[in-house]
Design a protein around this motif. Structure first.
Motif, PDB file in Angstrom:
ATOM      1  N   LYS A  44      -2.319 -16.421   2.876  1.00 10.72           N
ATOM      2  CA  LYS A  44      -3.731 -16.086   2.949  1.00 10.72           C
ATOM      3  C   LYS A  44      -4.218 -15.541   1.613  1.00 10.72           C
ATOM      4  CE  LYS A  44      -6.579 -14.572   6.798  1.00 10.72           C
ATOM      5  NZ  LYS A  44      -6.702 -15.946   7.287  1.00 10.72           N
ATOM      6  N   ARG A  45      -5.496 -15.810   1.300  1.00 13.41           N
ATOM      7  CA  ARG A  45      -6.118 -15.286   0.085  1.00 13.41           C
ATOM      8  C   ARG A  45      -7.033 -14.124   0.451  1.00 13.41           C
ATOM      9  NH1 ARG A  45      -8.740 -19.233  -4.358  1.00 13.41           N
ATOM     10  NH2 ARG A  45      -6.501 -19.656  -4.506  1.00 13.41           N
ATOM     11  N   GLY A  46      -6.929 -13.037  -0.301  1.00 18.50           N
ATOM     12  CA  GLY A  46      -7.759 -11.871  -0.035  1.00 18.50           C
ATOM     13  C   GLY A  46      -7.931 -11.021  -1.275  1.00 18.50           C
ATOM     14  N   THR A  47      -8.610  -9.909  -1.105  1.00 17.26           N
ATOM     15  CA  THR A  47      -8.905  -8.993  -2.201  1.00 17.26           C
ATOM     16  C   THR A  47      -8.173  -7.678  -1.984  1.00 17.26           C
ATOM     17  OG1 THR A  47     -11.106  -9.960  -2.461  1.00 17.26           O
ATOM     18  CG2 THR A  47     -10.737  -7.806  -3.465  1.00 17.26           C
ATOM     19  N   ILE A  48      -7.430  -7.234  -3.000  1.00 15.37           N
ATOM     20  CA  ILE A  48      -6.717  -5.962  -2.895  1.00 15.37           C
ATOM     21  C   ILE A  48      -7.722  -4.822  -2.907  1.00 15.37           C
ATOM     22  CG2 ILE A  48      -5.111  -4.394  -4.045  1.00 15.37           C
ATOM     23  CD1 ILE A  48      -3.529  -6.795  -4.954  1.00 15.37           C
ATOM     24  N   ASN A  49      -7.621  -3.974  -1.896  1.00 19.07           N
ATOM     25  CA  ASN A  49      -8.529  -2.842  -1.756  1.00 19.07           C
ATOM     26  C   ASN A  49      -7.962  -1.583  -2.416  1.00 19.07           C
ATOM     27  OD1 ASN A  49      -9.083  -0.293   0.252  1.00 19.07           O
ATOM     28  ND2 ASN A  49     -10.941  -1.501  -0.078  1.00 19.07           N
ATOM     29  N   ASN A  59      -3.145  -2.503   0.255  1.00 16.58           N
ATOM     30  CA  ASN A  59      -4.122  -2.826   1.294  1.00 16.58           C
ATOM     31  C   ASN A  59      -4.944  -4.002   0.810  1.00 16.58           C
ATOM     32  OD1 ASN A  59      -3.559  -0.544   3.067  1.00 16.58           O
ATOM     33  ND2 ASN A  59      -4.385   0.701   1.411  1.00 16.58           N
ATOM     34  N   ILE A  60      -5.050  -5.009   1.648  1.00 19.53           N
ATOM     35  CA  ILE A  60      -5.763  -6.222   1.263  1.00 19.53           C
ATOM     36  C   ILE A  60      -6.834  -6.520   2.307  1.00 19.53           C
ATOM     37  CG2 ILE A  60      -4.081  -7.736   2.408  1.00 19.53           C
ATOM     38  CD1 ILE A  60      -4.502  -9.699   0.000  1.00 19.53           C
ATOM     39  N   VAL A  61      -7.960  -7.050   1.864  1.00 21.41           N
ATOM     40  CA  VAL A  61      -9.070  -7.349   2.766  1.00 21.41           C
ATOM     41  C   VAL A  61      -9.215  -8.858   2.889  1.00 21.41           C
ATOM     42  CG1 VAL A  61     -11.549  -7.116   3.165  1.00 21.41           C
ATOM     43  CG2 VAL A  61     -10.258  -5.204   2.204  1.00 21.41           C
ATOM     44  N   TRP A  62      -9.166  -9.348   4.148  1.00 24.30           N
ATOM     45  CA  TRP A  62      -9.420 -10.745   4.456  1.00 24.30           C
ATOM     46  C   TRP A  62     -10.681 -10.825   5.300  1.00 24.30           C
ATOM     47  CZ3 TRP A  62      -3.768 -10.161   5.586  1.00 24.30           C
ATOM     48  CH2 TRP A  62      -2.989 -10.620   4.509  1.00 24.30           C
ATOM     49  N   GLU A  63     -11.436 -11.876   5.114  1.00 19.83           N
ATOM     50  CA  GLU A  63     -12.713 -11.996   5.811  1.00 19.83           C
ATOM     51  C   GLU A  63     -12.547 -12.010   7.325  1.00 19.83           C
ATOM     52  OE1 GLU A  63     -14.984 -15.272   4.429  1.00 19.83           O
ATOM     53  OE2 GLU A  63     -15.305 -14.450   2.412  1.00 19.83           O
ATOM     54  N   ASP A  64     -11.488 -12.652   7.819  1.00 17.38           N
ATOM     55  CA  ASP A  64     -11.338 -12.782   9.271  1.00 17.38           C
ATOM     56  C   ASP A  64     -10.535 -11.660   9.910  1.00 17.38           C
ATOM     57  OD1 ASP A  64      -9.082 -13.661   7.957  1.00 17.38           O
ATOM     58  OD2 ASP A  64      -8.628 -15.243   9.399  1.00 17.38           O
ATOM     59  N   LEU A  65      -9.662 -10.990   9.137  1.00 15.63           N
ATOM     60  CA  LEU A  65      -8.820  -9.949   9.696  1.00 15.63           C
ATOM     61  C   LEU A  65      -9.222  -8.546   9.258  1.00 15.63           C
ATOM     62  CD1 LEU A  65      -5.258 -11.533   9.361  1.00 15.63           C
ATOM     63  CD2 LEU A  65      -6.698 -11.420  11.389  1.00 15.63           C
ATOM     64  N   GLY A  66     -10.113  -8.453   8.286  1.00 15.83           N
ATOM     65  CA  GLY A  66     -10.484  -7.141   7.768  1.00 15.83           C
ATOM     66  C   GLY A  66      -9.398  -6.587   6.851  1.00 15.83           C
ATOM     67  N   LYS A  83      -3.693  -4.808  -9.113  1.00 14.34           N
ATOM     68  CA  LYS A  83      -4.726  -3.791  -9.256  1.00 14.34           C
ATOM     69  C   LYS A  83      -5.767  -3.962  -8.160  1.00 14.34           C
ATOM     70  CE  LYS A  83      -4.293  -3.656 -14.306  1.00 14.34           C
ATOM     71  NZ  LYS A  83      -5.010  -3.856 -15.603  1.00 14.34           N
ATOM     72  N   ALA A  84      -6.403  -2.865  -7.805  1.00 17.45           N
ATOM     73  CA  ALA A  84      -7.513  -2.932  -6.854  1.00 17.45           C
ATOM     74  C   ALA A  84      -8.585  -3.860  -7.408  1.00 17.45           C
ATOM     75  CB  ALA A  84      -8.086  -1.543  -6.606  1.00 17.45           C
ATOM     76  N   GLY A  85      -9.092  -4.743  -6.574  1.00 14.84           N
ATOM     77  CA  GLY A  85     -10.093  -5.718  -6.979  1.00 14.84           C
ATOM     78  C   GLY A  85      -9.522  -7.086  -7.272  1.00 14.84           C
ATOM     79  N   ASN A  86      -8.185  -7.180  -7.478  1.00 14.04           N
ATOM     80  CA  ASN A  86      -7.559  -8.490  -7.682  1.00 14.04           C
ATOM     81  C   ASN A  86      -7.740  -9.377  -6.453  1.00 14.04           C
ATOM     82  OD1 ASN A  86      -4.601  -7.363  -9.515  1.00 14.04           O
ATOM     83  ND2 ASN A  86      -6.545  -8.105 -10.297  1.00 14.04           N
ATOM     84  N   ILE A  87      -8.044 -10.655  -6.687  1.00 14.43           N
ATOM     85  CA  ILE A  87      -7.993 -11.660  -5.624  1.00 14.43           C
ATOM     86  C   ILE A  87      -6.612 -12.301  -5.700  1.00 14.43           C
ATOM     87  CG2 ILE A  87      -8.938 -13.832  -4.765  1.00 14.43           C
ATOM     88  CD1 ILE A  87     -11.642 -12.967  -5.889  1.00 14.43           C
ATOM     89  N   VAL A  88      -5.868 -12.279  -4.584  1.00 17.65           N
ATOM     90  CA  VAL A  88      -4.485 -12.751  -4.591  1.00 17.65           C
ATOM     91  C   VAL A  88      -4.216 -13.697  -3.425  1.00 17.65           C
ATOM     92  CG1 VAL A  88      -3.562 -10.708  -5.779  1.00 17.65           C
ATOM     93  CG2 VAL A  88      -3.725 -10.716  -3.289  1.00 17.65           C
ATOM     94  N   ASP A  89      -3.360 -14.654  -3.685  1.00 12.08           N
ATOM     95  CA  ASP A  89      -2.802 -15.487  -2.623  1.00 12.08           C
ATOM     96  C   ASP A  89      -1.517 -14.807  -2.167  1.00 12.08           C
ATOM     97  OD1 ASP A  89      -4.787 -17.362  -2.655  1.00 12.08           O
ATOM     98  OD2 ASP A  89      -3.709 -18.803  -3.894  1.00 12.08           O
ATOM     99  N   THR A  90      -1.467 -14.449  -0.889  1.00 11.44           N
ATOM    100  CA  THR A  90      -0.358 -13.649  -0.373  1.00 11.44           C
ATOM    101  C   THR A  90       0.475 -14.431   0.622  1.00 11.44           C
ATOM    102  OG1 THR A  90      -1.794 -11.705  -0.571  1.00 11.44           O
ATOM    103  CG2 THR A  90       0.237 -11.441   0.682  1.00 11.44           C
TER     104      THR A  90
END
Length: 210
Positions: A44-49, A59-66, A83-90
């Motif tokens: 999944k791709r998300g943004t590190i919070n 902590n990572i934020v995904w649109e469908d899972l929060g 780093k916080a704010g990075n977009i990562v494929d996890t």
């Protein structure tokens, strides 16, 4: 597949009366190797919070899972670069139940042994680190058979998250996914004292996109 994976999903409910229980254990508790199969692997791709380097947590934020908290395994060699704010494929593994059982001295001892042993990831070369397991015990207040979820009054001080939930708090446990766990869940009734062991959500790769 439903993933219950945020502290905000741990909900307060009401307690009910206690009843006598019997033993039920999944196959993994009978001395077999504790393994997290590849079927529980997610991409999944998300943004590190936020990050907690002292525990290799992010902590990572995904649109469908929060917002989801997970631990970076030793295979995430670029963890210091995150780093916080990075977009990562996890690439990560969800919670997996290793024990859902009516609580007895035997199941309590087995749960402690499981946590001391930890689990391994199936078919992942290069990983030297065991996957952390956590325990939570308590009285059942509700069983959602359709969603394969049990609700417990926390009595063990287990740590699905930090800070750990208070003793006496009613916790919505992660979804039970193993065949053995789902079979055992059908025998659990409101008022039963239940012992549970789950694996921690664990990332094995985090590729920085930007």
């Amino acid at each position: 597949m439903l993933h219950t994976n945020r502290r905000t999903a741990l909900k307060l409910l009401g307690g009910v009366a206690l009843s006598t229980t019997s033993l039920a254990l999944p196959a993994a508790a009978q001395g077999e190797d504790l393994v997290v199969p590849n079927t529980y692997q997610n991409f999944k791709r998300g943004t590190i919070n936020s990050l907690h380097p002292e525990r290799r947590i992010f902590n990572i934020v995904w649109e469908d899972l929060g917002r989801v908290k997970m631990r970076a395994a030793d295979l995430v060699t670029n963890y210091p670069s995150l780093k916080a704010g990075n977009i990562v494929d996890t690439q990560w593994y969800d919670y997996l139940d290793f024990m859902i059982a009516k609580k007895t001295p035997a199941t309590t001892a087995r749960a402690k042994a499981m946590m001391a042993q930890g689990a391994r990831l199936a078919g992942i070369p290069g990983s030297q680190e065991r996957i952390r397991l956590w325990e939570m015990d308590g009285m059942c207040t509700k069983v959602d058979q359709a969603g394969n979820v049990v609700f417990l009054i926390n009595a063990s001080g287990g740590e699905p998250d930090k800070p750990a939930p208070d003793s006496g708090e009613v916790i919505q446990m992660p979804q039970v996914q193993s065949p053995a766990g789902m079979a055992t869940l059908k025998t659990i009734q409101v008022g039963d004292q239940v012992a549970s062991v789950f694996s921690q959500q664990t990332a094995i790769k985090a590729t920085i996109i930007r």
